[in-house]
Each structure stands twice: as C-alpha cells, then as structure tokens.
Design an enzyme around this catalytic site. Structure first.
Site, PDB file in Angstrom:
ATOM      1  CG  ASN A   9      -2.104   1.018   2.109  1.00  0.00           C
ATOM      2  OD1 ASN A   9      -2.166   2.021   0.631  1.00  0.00           O
ATOM      3  ND2 ASN A   9      -2.738   1.698   2.882  1.00  0.00           N
ATOM      4  CD1 TRP A  10       3.101   0.607  -3.097  1.00  0.00           C
ATOM      5  CD2 TRP A  10       3.324   1.929  -4.780  1.00  0.00           C
ATOM      6  NE1 TRP A  10       4.135   0.175  -4.025  1.00  0.00           N
ATOM      7  CE2 TRP A  10       3.784   0.864  -5.236  1.00  0.00           C
ATOM      8  CE3 TRP A  10       3.549   3.400  -5.703  1.00  0.00           C
ATOM      9  CZ2 TRP A  10       4.824   0.303  -6.270  1.00  0.00           C
ATOM     10  CZ3 TRP A  10       3.830   2.970  -7.166  1.00  0.00           C
ATOM     11  CH2 TRP A  10       5.010   1.800  -7.412  1.00  0.00           C
ATOM     12  CE  LYS A  11       0.080   3.092   5.014  1.00  0.00           C
ATOM     13  NZ  LYS A  11      -0.068   3.146   5.960  1.00  0.00           N
ATOM     14  CG  HIS A  94      -5.888   1.904   5.441  1.00  0.00           C
ATOM     15  ND1 HIS A  94      -5.488   3.112   6.078  1.00  0.00           N
ATOM     16  CD2 HIS A  94      -4.696   0.860   5.205  1.00  0.00           C
ATOM     17  CE1 HIS A  94      -3.934   2.370   6.300  1.00  0.00           C
ATOM     18  NE2 HIS A  94      -3.860   1.572   5.707  1.00  0.00           N
ATOM     19  CD  GLU A  96      -2.956   5.466   6.757  1.00  0.00           C
ATOM     20  OE1 GLU A  96      -2.725   5.279   5.461  1.00  0.00           O
ATOM     21  OE2 GLU A  96      -1.802   4.363   7.436  1.00  0.00           O
ATOM     22  CD  GLU A 166      -3.138  -2.072   7.293  1.00  0.00           C
ATOM     23  OE1 GLU A 166      -2.599  -2.938   6.302  1.00  0.00           O
ATOM     24  OE2 GLU A 166      -3.763  -1.284   6.929  1.00  0.00           O
ATOM     25  N   GLY A 172       2.721   2.257  10.951  1.00  0.00           N
ATOM     26  CA  GLY A 172       3.549   3.417  10.390  1.00  0.00           C
ATOM     27  C   GLY A 172       4.487   3.060  11.867  1.00  0.00           C
ATOM     28  CB  SER A 212       5.917  -2.582  11.541  1.00  0.00           C
ATOM     29  OG  SER A 212       4.902  -0.972  11.513  1.00  0.00           O
ATOM     30  N   GLY A 233       3.130  -1.339   4.000  1.00  0.00           N
ATOM     31  CA  GLY A 233       2.816  -0.062   3.920  1.00  0.00           C
ATOM     32  C   GLY A 233       4.615   0.541   2.951  1.00  0.00           C
ATOM     33  N   GLY A 234       5.037   1.050   4.446  1.00  0.00           N
ATOM     34  CA  GLY A 234       6.869   2.028   4.362  1.00  0.00           C
ATOM     35  C   GLY A 234       6.869   0.789   3.874  1.00  0.00           C
TER      36      GLY A 234
HETATM   37  P1  13P Z   1       2.874   0.561   7.132  1.00  0.00           P
HETATM   38  O1  13P Z   1       3.524  -1.169   7.289  1.00  0.00           O
HETATM   39  O2  13P Z   1       3.775   1.611   6.759  1.00  0.00           O
HETATM   40  O3  13P Z   1       2.976   0.399   9.044  1.00  0.00           O
HETATM   41  O4  13P Z   1       1.298   0.442   7.254  1.00  0.00           O
HETATM   42  C1  13P Z   1       0.911  -0.720   7.135  1.00  0.00           C
HETATM   43  C2  13P Z   1      -0.589   0.108   6.430  1.00  0.00           C
HETATM   44  O5  13P Z   1      -1.429   0.557   6.737  1.00  0.00           O
HETATM   45  C3  13P Z   1      -0.735  -0.913   5.095  1.00  0.00           C
HETATM   46  O6  13P Z   1      -2.253  -0.494   4.614  1.00  0.00           O
END
Ligand code: 13P
Length: 247
Positions: A9-11, A94, A96, A166, A172, A212, A233-234
């Site tokens: 997930n590149w956000k 998600h 967020e 999640e 994050g 994470s 994510g990251g």
């Molecule tokens: P991180 O892997 O950066 O913690 O993010 C997880 C996430 O929100 C994937 O959708």
C-alpha cells in the site's frame, strides 16, 4: 490450501515518474510463483504503473473508490474508472480513511459491494486502536467491522473478499503485533466469517496482516495458520518489499 497474497500500500507517496521507477525496480525483483503480488498505488499512478507490470503476474490495486456508480461527486473515482484502468484489487476502509475522512462501516460495506459488482476484489481493512486493545474490546470491535463490512454479501461474493487485519497502533510505528496477537485476531475474523457463511467460505477467505511488516518479521507472521499474507505500507516503497514477498 489458500494462496498467499502480499500487497504493497503505497499510500500518498510517489509521483507518476517516481512510481514508474519504483514499479520497474520491484517488477524485476519480486517472485510471483508462490504468492499473489499487488501494488496498491495512488490513483494518478495506476495507469503508468499498470503499463510497467503489463505481461507479469503483478496486479494493480487502488487505495480507494467511491461507492456510487457515477455522478456529481467532485474529486472522487468510480469503480468503473478503476476497472478500465486495469485495477484488480481495491482497498476499502483503511484505518487512515476511517480516521481522516470519516469512512464508516456502512460506507465500507457499500464500497465492498460496488467493487465486487465491477468484478474487482476488495481488500477490506479492519483493526483496533491501542485504547480498544487496552480496554479488552479488540475482538468485539473487529467482529462488528467484519459483520457490517460484509453485510448483505452472498457467500460466493464473501469468499472473494480479502480481509486485512491492521491494528492501528502497529501502522507506521515500527511496533508490529506479535505473531500470537495477529494470529489471535485473524482466527477470530475467520470464526466470524464462519458464523455468517459457514466453514466452506471461512476456509477459503484470505486474511492479511498489516502494520509494520518488514523483511525480518514477515516469515513468522505469514507462517501463522490464519494469516494468508500481508498488507505492507512503508516497506513496500523499498527494495525490502522483494524480501517480504520472497519470505
Ligand atoms: P506500515 O507497514 O507502514 O505500518 O503500514 C501498514 C498499512 O497501513 C498498510 O495498509
């Protein structure tokens, strides 16, 4: 045997030019033999990244969609638009989006239905806050998210849905859930699906862990019986994603 699915997930990262470079780098490294691999990218990057992965087994995902078919929804993107651009998976709900954009379980449910209606696969997210975990209401909260998110779906449709667990406190933060914590919730999710649809659907549905995930913890998390891959994510923005896919 459920096939693993590992999605990045590149956000809100990567301009179209940067997205092309990252997708080219990862395309040449990730191995799609043993797992489904998805790049969930910002809307404006979908078309150029789809071009980069054309002819490979890497699939494109979107990070969001509107639940109406079309119309006066300035700034929104429809399922039909995503489908035509080459999208196979769409993230819905998600944390967020729930936190910053007021997405509710009812909206998530409408999105899940719209995504399926257009022949794409929802990645429906759920997860508890640290406060909910400390209060001991994690499983209750997750069960409601799952039941409301899947409400009204047939068993045939429900088994296509990917559920991503999640925990919000792990996103994050570098603070990953232990494999035991993640397994406990993923097993409870499968149990909830079983209560609604029966064991056949529960056995088929794929459940990811996200929060994470990195090259060091992926193997242990993904080896748990109810964890069928990850939403990353990251670490999906780096070479490290290759190691996660090839865990
Ligand atoms: P991180 O892997 O950066 O913690 O993010 C997880 C996430 O929100 C994937 O959708």
């Amino acid at each position: 045997m459920r096939r693993k699915i590992i999605a990045g997930n590149w956000k809100m990262n990567k301009t179209p030019a940067e997205a092309v470079s990252l997708a080219e780098m990862l395309r040449d490294r990730v191995n799609t033999d043993n797992a489904d691999v998805v790049f969930c990218v910002p809307a404006i990057d979908i078309i150029p990244v789809a071009e980069v992965v054309k002819g490979t087994n890497i699939a494109i995902g979107a990070e969001n969609v509107h639940y109406e078919e079309s119309g006066a929804y300035t700034g929104e993107i429809s399922a039909l638009m995503l489908k035509e651009a080459g999208v196979k998976y769409v993230i819905a709900g998600h944390s967020e989006r729930r936190e910053y954009f007021g997405e509710t379980n009812t909206m998530v449910n409408k999105k899940v239905k719209k995504i399926l209606e257009h022949g794409m696969i929802p990645i429906m997210c759920c997860g508890e806050t640290l406060e909910q975990r400390e209060m001991g209401i994690t499983l209750e909260h997750i069960r409601i998210q799952i039941k409301k998110g899947l409400y009204g779906l047939t068993a045939d449709d429900a088994e296509k849905v990917i559920i991503a667990y999640e925990p919000i406190w792990a996103i994050g933060t570098g603070k990953t859930a232990t494999s035991g914590q993640a397994q406990e919730v993923c097993a409870a999710i499968r149990k909830t699906v079983e209560e609604i649809y029966g064991s056949k659907t529960a056995e088929k549905i794929r459940i990811q862990y996200g929060g994470s995930v990195n090259a060091k913890n992926a193997a242990e998390l993904f080896s748990m019986p109810d964890i069928d891959g990850g939403l990353v994510g990251g670490a999906s923005l780096k070479e490290e994603f290759e190691k996660i896919v090839n865990y």
